[in-house]
Design a protein around this motif. Structure first.
Motif, PDB file in Angstrom:
ATOM      1  N   GLU A 144     -99.302  71.690  28.774  1.00 19.13           N
ATOM      2  CA  GLU A 144     -99.076  72.964  29.466  1.00 19.13           C
ATOM      3  C   GLU A 144     -97.683  73.512  29.148  1.00 19.13           C
ATOM      4  O   GLU A 144     -97.498  74.723  28.990  1.00 19.13           O
ATOM      5  CB  GLU A 144     -99.230  72.773  30.975  1.00 19.13           C
ATOM      6  CG  GLU A 144    -100.650  72.449  31.408  1.00 19.13           C
ATOM      7  CD  GLU A 144    -100.771  72.302  32.913  1.00 19.13           C
ATOM      8  OE1 GLU A 144     -99.735  72.472  33.612  1.00 19.13           O
ATOM      9  OE2 GLU A 144    -101.889  72.018  33.391  1.00 19.13           O
ATOM     10  N   TYR A 145     -96.703  72.636  29.033  1.00 19.71           N
ATOM     11  CA  TYR A 145     -95.345  73.068  28.710  1.00 19.71           C
ATOM     12  C   TYR A 145     -95.237  73.518  27.260  1.00 19.71           C
ATOM     13  O   TYR A 145     -94.483  74.445  26.945  1.00 19.71           O
ATOM     14  CB  TYR A 145     -94.352  71.942  29.008  1.00 19.71           C
ATOM     15  CG  TYR A 145     -94.156  71.719  30.486  1.00 19.71           C
ATOM     16  CD1 TYR A 145     -93.138  72.375  31.177  1.00 19.71           C
ATOM     17  CD2 TYR A 145     -95.004  70.884  31.203  1.00 19.71           C
ATOM     18  CE1 TYR A 145     -92.955  72.183  32.539  1.00 19.71           C
ATOM     19  CE2 TYR A 145     -94.838  70.685  32.567  1.00 19.71           C
ATOM     20  CZ  TYR A 145     -93.815  71.349  33.226  1.00 19.71           C
ATOM     21  OH  TYR A 145     -93.644  71.161  34.582  1.00 19.71           O
ATOM     22  N   LEU A 146     -95.994  72.878  26.384  1.00 19.25           N
ATOM     23  CA  LEU A 146     -95.997  73.313  24.994  1.00 19.25           C
ATOM     24  C   LEU A 146     -96.635  74.700  24.856  1.00 19.25           C
ATOM     25  O   LEU A 146     -96.232  75.503  24.007  1.00 19.25           O
ATOM     26  CB  LEU A 146     -96.753  72.302  24.122  1.00 19.25           C
ATOM     27  CG  LEU A 146     -96.821  72.615  22.626  1.00 19.25           C
ATOM     28  CD1 LEU A 146     -95.427  72.676  22.000  1.00 19.25           C
ATOM     29  CD2 LEU A 146     -97.670  71.577  21.895  1.00 19.25           C
ATOM     30  N   SER A 147     -97.602  74.987  25.702  1.00 21.81           N
ATOM     31  CA  SER A 147     -98.270  76.294  25.663  1.00 21.81           C
ATOM     32  C   SER A 147     -97.430  77.396  26.295  1.00 21.81           C
ATOM     33  O   SER A 147     -97.660  78.582  26.039  1.00 21.81           O
ATOM     34  CB  SER A 147     -99.621  76.214  26.391  1.00 21.81           C
ATOM     35  OG  SER A 147    -100.469  75.257  25.785  1.00 21.81           O
ATOM     36  N   ALA A 148     -96.471  77.026  27.114  1.00 20.75           N
ATOM     37  CA  ALA A 148     -95.645  78.020  27.803  1.00 20.75           C
ATOM     38  C   ALA A 148     -94.586  78.597  26.872  1.00 20.75           C
ATOM     39  O   ALA A 148     -94.188  77.968  25.886  1.00 20.75           O
ATOM     40  CB  ALA A 148     -94.977  77.380  29.021  1.00 20.75           C
ATOM     41  N   GLU A 149     -94.124  79.791  27.184  1.00 18.95           N
ATOM     42  CA  GLU A 149     -93.048  80.400  26.411  1.00 18.95           C
ATOM     43  C   GLU A 149     -91.709  79.804  26.796  1.00 18.95           C
ATOM     44  O   GLU A 149     -91.460  79.473  27.958  1.00 18.95           O
ATOM     45  CB  GLU A 149     -93.015  81.921  26.652  1.00 18.95           C
ATOM     46  CG  GLU A 149     -94.174  82.670  26.043  1.00 18.95           C
ATOM     47  CD  GLU A 149     -93.983  84.179  26.133  1.00 18.95           C
ATOM     48  OE1 GLU A 149     -92.847  84.612  26.475  1.00 18.95           O
ATOM     49  OE2 GLU A 149     -94.944  84.917  25.871  1.00 18.95           O
ATOM     50  N   ILE A 150     -90.834  79.673  25.816  1.00 17.75           N
ATOM     51  CA  ILE A 150     -89.496  79.159  26.064  1.00 17.75           C
ATOM     52  C   ILE A 150     -88.712  80.187  26.866  1.00 17.75           C
ATOM     53  O   ILE A 150     -88.674  81.367  26.525  1.00 17.75           O
ATOM     54  CB  ILE A 150     -88.786  78.843  24.734  1.00 17.75           C
ATOM     55  CG1 ILE A 150     -89.515  77.718  24.014  1.00 17.75           C
ATOM     56  CG2 ILE A 150     -87.329  78.473  24.962  1.00 17.75           C
ATOM     57  CD1 ILE A 150     -89.008  77.455  22.612  1.00 17.75           C
ATOM     58  N   ALA A 151     -88.093  79.733  27.956  1.00 16.17           N
ATOM     59  CA  ALA A 151     -87.366  80.651  28.844  1.00 16.17           C
ATOM     60  C   ALA A 151     -86.041  81.093  28.234  1.00 16.17           C
ATOM     61  O   ALA A 151     -85.600  82.234  28.452  1.00 16.17           O
ATOM     62  CB  ALA A 151     -87.130  79.980  30.194  1.00 16.17           C
ATOM     63  N   ALA A 152     -85.387  80.217  27.508  1.00 12.67           N
ATOM     64  CA  ALA A 152     -84.095  80.567  26.910  1.00 12.67           C
ATOM     65  C   ALA A 152     -84.287  81.672  25.871  1.00 12.67           C
ATOM     66  O   ALA A 152     -85.256  81.658  25.104  1.00 12.67           O
ATOM     67  CB  ALA A 152     -83.463  79.340  26.262  1.00 12.67           C
ATOM     68  N   PRO A 153     -83.378  82.637  25.823  1.00 13.84           N
ATOM     69  CA  PRO A 153     -83.540  83.761  24.888  1.00 13.84           C
ATOM     70  C   PRO A 153     -83.353  83.333  23.436  1.00 13.84           C
ATOM     71  O   PRO A 153     -82.719  82.323  23.142  1.00 13.84           O
ATOM     72  CB  PRO A 153     -82.441  84.727  25.326  1.00 13.84           C
ATOM     73  CG  PRO A 153     -81.406  83.868  25.983  1.00 13.84           C
ATOM     74  CD  PRO A 153     -82.164  82.765  26.646  1.00 13.84           C
ATOM     75  N   THR A 154     -83.893  84.129  22.541  1.00 13.62           N
ATOM     76  CA  THR A 154     -83.726  83.873  21.113  1.00 13.62           C
ATOM     77  C   THR A 154     -82.376  84.411  20.639  1.00 13.62           C
ATOM     78  O   THR A 154     -81.683  85.139  21.364  1.00 13.62           O
ATOM     79  CB  THR A 154     -84.841  84.543  20.300  1.00 13.62           C
ATOM     80  OG1 THR A 154     -84.721  85.971  20.451  1.00 13.62           O
ATOM     81  CG2 THR A 154     -86.212  84.089  20.767  1.00 13.62           C
TER      82      THR A 154
END
Length: 381
Positions: A144-154
């Motif tokens: 589930e965490y792998l499917s989630a978007e990374i919260a930290a900005p690019t």
């Protein structure tokens, strides 16, 4: 019957007293950075083992797993198993290297014993590297965490937000236990007088962080590498000192969105063999990598730990896809490890004390390449 019951109660009380005394002596020996084969820590461990049939170190700190190292190996996470002050928002207040002593590593003498350094593959066999040692009470599904978007900005998002600033650092690399060092080249034994520590930043884990910082900066990801060894003056205060530094850097440079605390692991077997976590990456010997993720189970204020875990799962995926033999399972802990300051804060174990510095640098370069892809928003997950 009454006499048997009374005897059992006396024995239980005696065990409780021994545990309390053993724990007190053990912690005291760490607090005063006691070294030597007849330290207070060894005495307390001996008393504890005599009464309980297991080591005090294992009962308090170690993470033993047959899936990681085989049943004969005790994993003593040399830099990642502190107790944490639960009464406040503090970082870990007691930090214990279980199989290491805090001593002058130049004090090797001819009477020291020598034991083997053994190579061991500690990589996870799980697809995408999604396996974890979960020491918390949380029920965690890594997919589930792998499917989630990374919260930290690019990188692009950060630079757009701070486009008017002259200096926009994105990454901060620190070393809470900066004196952690590695084994010499071309040796398959180690001395019991070797504490695997060095105050030379060209020889210890700070040099590994420099490898990562150099690559990230070369990629256009502005990285600050704090070379201070926070455990040099006081091992017990290392996390408090690094927390203060991280907080100050983030206050001065609010563009910092990723904080990586780079350590090295220490694994000693029950037979006193030193384990080298080894991988062959395209013919190059490299140490293996473990990512430690803190939670709020000890410190309730670290509520953003799931953002860090999401980043860790994406990093596992990138590393597993590029170099599957380098990736150990994740370690999810109850302590926070100063990971509350950004949405992209992680704790890295680059190799073990059985690895060489060059093997650790090879691993660090691979990790830095994976991080660069993620920070630039080019990850494949």
């Amino acid at each position: 019957m009454k006499s048997n019951t009374k005897a059992k109660l006396i024995l239980r009380a005696a065990k409780a007293v021994i545990f309390a005394l053993s724990f007190t002596v053990f912690i005291s020996s760490l607090a005063f950075e006691t070294a030597g084969r007849f330290s207070g820590g060894e005495l307390s461990a001996t008393l504890f083992t005599a009464f309980y049939g297991t080591s005090l170190n294992t009962a308090l700190f170690s993470d033993t797993s047959a899936s990681d190292t085989g049943s004969s190996v005790k994993i003593a996470y040399g830099s990642s198993e502190p107790e944490e002050n639960t009464s406040s928002d503090a970082s870990p207040s007691v930090n214990a290297d279980i199989d290491e002593t805090i001593a002058d590593d130049s004090s090797v003498n001819s009477s020291a014993e020598r034991y083997s350094i053994i190579k061991s593959d500690l990589s996870t066999s799980a697809e995408y590297g999604l396996e974890a040692s979960n020491q918390t009470s949380y029920d965690i599904d890594l997919s589930e965490y792998l499917s989630a978007e990374i919260a930290a900005p690019t990188l692009d998002e950060i630079e757009a937000e701070y486009m008017l600033d002259d200096y926009v650092p994105i990454v901060l690399i620190v070393h809470t236990h900066g004196t952690e060092a590695y084994s010499p080249e071309d040796t398959d034994t180690y001395s019991t007088d070797n504490d695997f520590r060095s105050s030379d930043i060209s020889e210890n884990v700070v040099a590994v962080g420099a490898e990562m910082a150099d690559y990230l900066n070369a990629c256009g990801i502005t990285t600050i590498h704090c070379t201070e060894m926070f455990d040099l003056e006081s091992y017990m205060d290392a996390y408090s000192r690094s927390a203060a530094a991280i907080s100050e850097y983030c206050a001065i440079y609010p563009s910092i969105s990723y904080v990586f605390d780079v350590h090295r692991d220490c694994i000693i077997t029950d037979e006193l063999e030193c384990v080298s976590s080894s991988a062959d990456v395209n013919g190059v010997a490299a140490a293996q990598f473990m990512c430690v993720v803190g939670t709020d189970e000890y410190a309730g204020t670290h509520t953003g730990w799931r953002d860090n875990l999401t980043l860790a799962c994406h990093l596992q995926y990138e590393l597993w896809s590029a170099s599957p033999t380098i990736t150990r399972r994740l370690s999810i802990r109850t302590a926070s490890y100063n990971q509350k300051y950004t949405q992209g804060s992680l704790f890295f174990e680059i190799g073990t004390c059985g690895n060489t510095l060059n093997e650790a640098k090879s691993c660090a370069l691979i990790v830095a390449k994976a991080l660069a892809k993620i920070i630039k928003g080019e990850g494949d997950a």
